[in-house]
Design an enzyme around this catalytic site. Structure first.
Site, PDB file in Angstrom:
ATOM      1  N   LYS A   1       0.853  -1.200   0.000  1.00 51.39           N
ATOM      2  CA  LYS A   1       0.000   0.000   0.000  1.00 51.39           C
ATOM      3  C   LYS A   1       0.887   1.248   0.000  1.00 51.39           C
ATOM      4  CE  LYS A   1      -1.623   1.604   4.062  1.00 51.39           C
ATOM      5  NZ  LYS A   1      -1.337   3.011   4.370  1.00 51.39           N
ATOM      6  N   ASN A   2       1.901   1.264   0.842  1.00 47.18           N
ATOM      7  CA  ASN A   2       2.713   2.479   0.991  1.00 47.18           C
ATOM      8  C   ASN A   2       3.722   2.671  -0.124  1.00 47.18           C
ATOM      9  OD1 ASN A   2       1.206   3.002   3.195  1.00 47.18           O
ATOM     10  ND2 ASN A   2       2.768   2.446   4.697  1.00 47.18           N
TER      11      ASN A   2
ATOM     12  N   ASP B   1       4.826   0.550  12.111  1.00 46.90           N
ATOM     13  CA  ASP B   1       3.623  -0.104  11.577  1.00 46.90           C
ATOM     14  C   ASP B   1       3.520  -1.558  11.999  1.00 46.90           C
ATOM     15  OD1 ASP B   1       3.578   1.647   8.376  1.00 46.90           O
ATOM     16  OD2 ASP B   1       3.047   2.243  10.400  1.00 46.90           O
TER      17      ASP B   1
ATOM     18  N   ARG C   1       0.290  14.111  13.369  1.00 49.82           N
ATOM     19  CA  ARG C   1       0.622  13.976  11.947  1.00 49.82           C
ATOM     20  C   ARG C   1       0.812  15.314  11.222  1.00 49.82           C
ATOM     21  NH1 ARG C   1      -1.025   8.804  10.343  1.00 49.82           N
ATOM     22  NH2 ARG C   1       0.601   8.951   8.772  1.00 49.82           N
ATOM     23  N   PRO C   2       1.707  16.174  11.678  1.00 48.32           N
ATOM     24  CA  PRO C   2       1.934  17.449  10.975  1.00 48.32           C
ATOM     25  C   PRO C   2       2.526  17.232   9.586  1.00 48.32           C
ATOM     26  CG  PRO C   2       3.641  17.087  12.601  1.00 48.32           C
ATOM     27  CD  PRO C   2       2.650  15.973  12.787  1.00 48.32           C
TER      28      PRO C   2
ATOM     29  N   ASP D   1       4.447  19.959   8.308  1.00 48.19           N
ATOM     30  CA  ASP D   1       5.276  21.174   8.228  1.00 48.19           C
ATOM     31  C   ASP D   1       6.534  20.965   7.393  1.00 48.19           C
ATOM     32  OD1 ASP D   1       5.809  19.432  10.503  1.00 48.19           O
ATOM     33  OD2 ASP D   1       7.433  20.809  10.956  1.00 48.19           O
ATOM     34  N   LEU D   2       7.098  19.747   7.431  1.00 47.63           N
ATOM     35  CA  LEU D   2       8.353  19.522   6.682  1.00 47.63           C
ATOM     36  C   LEU D   2       8.086  19.459   5.176  1.00 47.63           C
ATOM     37  CD1 LEU D   2       9.997  16.926   9.087  1.00 47.63           C
ATOM     38  CD2 LEU D   2      10.386  19.397   8.973  1.00 47.63           C
TER      39      LEU D   2
ATOM     40  N   ARG E   1      -8.440  -0.753   4.470  1.00 46.16           N
ATOM     41  CA  ARG E   1      -7.642   0.283   3.789  1.00 46.16           C
ATOM     42  C   ARG E   1      -6.285  -0.284   3.356  1.00 46.16           C
ATOM     43  NH1 ARG E   1      -7.061   5.654   6.989  1.00 46.16           N
ATOM     44  NH2 ARG E   1      -5.645   5.862   5.225  1.00 46.16           N
TER      45      ARG E   1
ATOM     46  N   ARG F   1      -4.884  10.287   4.534  1.00 45.11           N
ATOM     47  CA  ARG F   1      -3.841  11.287   4.733  1.00 45.11           C
ATOM     48  C   ARG F   1      -2.813  11.253   3.608  1.00 45.11           C
ATOM     49  NH1 ARG F   1      -2.285  13.462   8.324  1.00 45.11           N
ATOM     50  NH2 ARG F   1      -0.120  13.015   7.903  1.00 45.11           N
TER      51      ARG F   1
ATOM     52  N   ILE G   1       7.857   7.100  17.046  1.00 46.25           N
ATOM     53  CA  ILE G   1       7.486   7.814  15.812  1.00 46.25           C
ATOM     54  C   ILE G   1       6.209   8.620  15.989  1.00 46.25           C
ATOM     55  CG2 ILE G   1       6.945   7.555  13.360  1.00 46.25           C
ATOM     56  CD1 ILE G   1       9.791   6.651  13.969  1.00 46.25           C
TER      57      ILE G   1
ATOM     58  N   CYS H   1      -4.881  12.052  13.227  1.00 44.12           N
ATOM     59  CA  CYS H   1      -5.652  10.813  13.075  1.00 44.12           C
ATOM     60  C   CYS H   1      -5.492  10.026  14.375  1.00 44.12           C
ATOM     61  CB  CYS H   1      -5.161  10.009  11.870  1.00 44.12           C
ATOM     62  SG  CYS H   1      -3.547   9.305  12.140  1.00 44.12           S
TER      63      CYS H   1
HETATM   64  C1  EPZ Z   1       4.282   6.950   6.387  1.00 46.80           C
HETATM   65  O1  EPZ Z   1       3.470   7.948   6.967  1.00 46.80           O
HETATM   66  C2  EPZ Z   1       3.397   5.722   6.246  1.00 46.80           C
HETATM   67  N1  EPZ Z   1       2.290   6.030   5.351  1.00 46.80           N
HETATM   68  C3  EPZ Z   1       2.866   5.312   7.622  1.00 46.80           C
HETATM   69  O2  EPZ Z   1       2.107   4.117   7.458  1.00 46.80           O
HETATM   70  C4  EPZ Z   1       4.056   5.012   8.523  1.00 46.80           C
HETATM   71  O3  EPZ Z   1       3.598   4.692   9.821  1.00 46.80           O
HETATM   72  C5  EPZ Z   1       4.971   6.255   8.585  1.00 46.80           C
HETATM   73  O4  EPZ Z   1       5.371   6.624   7.259  1.00 46.80           O
HETATM   74  C6  EPZ Z   1       6.223   5.993   9.410  1.00 46.80           C
HETATM   75  O5  EPZ Z   1       6.930   4.916   8.873  1.00 46.80           O
HETATM   76  C7  EPZ Z   1       2.517   6.053   4.009  1.00 46.80           C
HETATM   77  O6  EPZ Z   1       3.625   5.844   3.545  1.00 46.80           O
HETATM   78  C8  EPZ Z   1       1.335   6.350   3.139  1.00 46.80           C
HETATM   79  P1  EPZ Z   1       6.205  10.292   8.488  1.00 46.80           P
HETATM   80  P2  EPZ Z   1       3.987   9.485   7.017  1.00 46.80           P
HETATM   81  O7  EPZ Z   1       6.066  11.582   7.772  1.00 46.80           O
HETATM   82  O8  EPZ Z   1       4.848   9.765   5.856  1.00 46.80           O
HETATM   83  C9  EPZ Z   1       6.702  13.539  11.865  1.00 46.80           C
HETATM   84  C10 EPZ Z   1       0.284   2.693   7.733  1.00 46.80           C
HETATM   85  O9  EPZ Z   1      -0.204   2.131   8.726  1.00 46.80           O
HETATM   86  N2  EPZ Z   1       6.508  14.531  10.800  1.00 46.80           N
HETATM   87  O10 EPZ Z   1       7.340   9.387   8.116  1.00 46.80           O
HETATM   88  O11 EPZ Z   1       2.795  10.336   7.246  1.00 46.80           O
HETATM   89  C11 EPZ Z   1       5.460  12.708  12.141  1.00 46.80           C
HETATM   90  O12 EPZ Z   1       4.621  13.365  13.062  1.00 46.80           O
HETATM   91  C12 EPZ Z   1       0.717   4.135   7.831  1.00 46.80           C
HETATM   92  O13 EPZ Z   1       0.471   2.133   6.619  1.00 46.80           O
HETATM   93  C13 EPZ Z   1       6.630  15.883  11.111  1.00 46.80           C
HETATM   94  O14 EPZ Z   1       6.887  16.247  12.256  1.00 46.80           O
HETATM   95  O15 EPZ Z   1       4.867   9.474   8.324  1.00 46.80           O
HETATM   96  C14 EPZ Z   1       6.053  11.448  12.725  1.00 46.80           C
HETATM   97  O16 EPZ Z   1       6.358  11.663  14.093  1.00 46.80           O
HETATM   98  C15 EPZ Z   1       0.445   4.714   9.198  1.00 46.80           C
HETATM   99  N3  EPZ Z   1       6.454  16.807  10.129  1.00 46.80           N
HETATM  100  C16 EPZ Z   1       7.370  11.278  11.976  1.00 46.80           C
HETATM  101  O17 EPZ Z   1       7.665  12.564  11.434  1.00 46.80           O
HETATM  102  C17 EPZ Z   1       6.181  16.438   8.835  1.00 46.80           C
HETATM  103  O18 EPZ Z   1       6.047  17.319   7.975  1.00 46.80           O
HETATM  104  C18 EPZ Z   1       7.321  10.274  10.838  1.00 46.80           C
HETATM  105  O19 EPZ Z   1       6.194  10.566  10.054  1.00 46.80           O
HETATM  106  C19 EPZ Z   1       6.062  15.061   8.537  1.00 46.80           C
HETATM  107  C20 EPZ Z   1       6.239  14.129   9.533  1.00 46.80           C
END
Ligand code: EPZ
Length: 430
Positions: free
Chosen positions: A24-25, A307, A123-124, A126-127, A399, A94, A329, A118
């Site tokens: 999926k990802n 995950d 889930r910000p 900002d980056l 999903r 998302r 995370i 969620c």
């Molecule tokens: C991806 O989400 C995956 N989703 C998630 O899988 C997975 O849990 C996550 O990566 C971590 O491995 C998809 O790939 C579609 P992140 P993502 O940005 O990209 C912080 C599932 O169950 N952060 O890597 O949204 C954030 O809060 C889902 O399949 C910021 O602070 O996660 C978190 O603490 C759930 N600012 C950390 O980084 C930002 O702009 C990692 O989040 C972005 C993220």
């Protein structure tokens, strides 16, 4: 509301073979990448899960045309009819945020609803935003929408404050069509990120450092057609590996990439399971009678995947001793602990740590799925909880898991899907 019901007279021992679906990802960013070109992108090994349908609905609203036959998809965004990703679609998934970078790069403008939080955390994004601003985008937040504009993005150097999977994916896709070179530092190393980069290179992008923390992208004016196979879903594979370890079973998983599963393999081996490669893309997991407790801390790839945290927690409820799981995370990813406690587990949450005291016999009950991986964890618990376990709100599960009950039935599990199951818990629903 649909539900899954598992009948467990005595704990199962899963035996047999299961074929793992595409990730999926990995498919979601690959679909978003189709916006970067007017040519056809052909994707195979598509997982037939709800999030794919949601993404295809969004891409169609933006002007893409696609045809999905079995697990093969051809998609082309010849013309972009809209630059808006509406709230009701972004709220449903998302990962819709992944159209931000490609739309901006292709069209010069993107209006994407802020995803919001969620069940697993705030889930910000900002980056994503600061990275695109570094590439020259003008970005405003208006009425809950990200409004991004840039006549032509310009290559720049940007370092992620923390590793973000979709943040890295958005920036790589945007940089692929920027003018000049972009250097992205502290990139996420997940296999899904590398697979997206490989697809972009097939489309004509110029990316160096794939699989490393620093990616160098030399922008091009146009991207072209490509064919690409979606990599196996390492989290679905991990879920079935835990199922085999949990039930003392003997399971062969087909269509997996063992190299993507090293952190989990190490932890399952310490817990007593035997894991063998059986063929290039298959592994065999043999569960042990005694499950040893152990501490786990989630981390960005190649660390232990967040995950897989919920699924591993179930295993530790059956371990002969105390385990501590630290979730680094996401800030709210322990909702499944309450539901496991209702099945008889002994779990105490202390900030970012869950203390699991095993071994506790589990008994079947009505439980509530709160998010995708929590749902998977409750299915696993149902395999060892004597009696009947009913998992409500399995829309979450659909999903990200393709036909999970069919795969479990083939392994001898008595499981059925209930339509319109309205037996909600009486009393204080959280
Ligand atoms: C991806 O989400 C995956 N989703 C998630 O899988 C997975 O849990 C996550 O990566 C971590 O491995 C998809 O790939 C579609 P992140 P993502 O940005 O990209 C912080 C599932 O169950 N952060 O890597 O949204 C954030 O809060 C889902 O399949 C910021 O602070 O996660 C978190 O603490 C759930 N600012 C950390 O980084 C930002 O702009 C990692 O989040 C972005 C993220």
């Amino acid at each position: 509301m649909e539900a899954l019901r598992i009948y467990t007279e005595k704990p199962y021992q899963l035996r047999g073979e299961v074929t793992i679906s595409g990730a999926k990802n990995a498919v979601l960013p690959a679909l978003a990448a189709s916006l970067l070109t007017g040519e056809e992108v052909h994707l195979t090994n598509i997982p037939l899960v709800k999030d794919v349908q949601t993404m295809l609905t969004l891409l169609a609203e933006l002007g893409a045309e696609y045809s999905l036959k079995k697990k093969s998809l051809t998609i082309s965004a010849k013309k972009i009819l809209s630059d808006q990703a509406p709230y009701q679609l972004v709220r449903a998934m998302r990962a819709s945020i992944l159209v931000l970078g490609p739309l901006l790069a292709r069209k010069g403008r993107a209006v994407v609803a802020l995803p919001g939080g969620c069940a697993i955390g705030t889930r910000p994004v900002d980056l994503h935003i600061t990275g695109l601003q570094k590439l020259g985008a003008e970005i405003k937040i208006e009425h809950g929408y990200i409004v991004a504009e840039a006549r032509r993005l310009k290559g720049a150097e940007f370092e992620f404050e923390k590793k973000t999977v979709t943040g890295t994916e958005n920036l790589v896709m945007a940089a692929a069509l920027a003018r000049g070179e972009t250097v992205l530092k502290n990139c996420a190393l997940e296999p899904e990120v590398s697979s997206l980069c490989e697809l972009l290179v097939k489309m004509g992008a110029r990316i160096d450092g794939i699989g490393e923390e620093t990616l160098r992208i030399r922008g091009v004016d146009d991207l072209g057609p490509a064919s690409h196979r979606i990599i196996p879903d390492r989290i679905e594979a991990g879920t079935f590996m835990v199922a085999a370890a949990l039930t003392g079973g003997d399971l062969v998983l087909r269509e997996v990439e063992p190299a993507h599963l090293q952190a989990l393999t190490d932890k399952l081996t310490i817990s007593g399971a035997r894991i063998e490669k059986s063929g290039r893309r298959s592994i065999r997991v043999i569960g042990s009678q005694e499950i040893k407790p152990q501490d786990v801390t989630t981390a960005p790839y190649p660390g232990f995947p967040t995950d897989m945290q919920a699924q591993f927690m179930v295993l530790m409820t059956q371990a002969s001793g105390t385990s501590i799981i630290t979730e680094t995370i996401f800030d709210r990813r322990f909702a499944h602990a309450n539901e496991l406690t209702r099945l008889g587990a002994s779990i105490e949450i202390q900030g970012d740590k869950a203390v699991i005291r095993g071994r506790t016999p589990l008994s079947g009950a009505e439980v509530m799925a709160t998010d995708l991986r929590a749902s998977a964890c409750l299915v696993l618990a149902g395999l060892v909880a004597t009696g009947q376990t009913t998992i409500n709100d399995i829309e979450h599960l659909d999903r990200g898991y393709e036909k999970i009950e069919e795969k479990l039935v083939k392994l001898g599990v008595k499981i059925e899907r209930l339509k319109n199951n309205n037996n909600h818990r009486t009393g204080g629903k959280p």
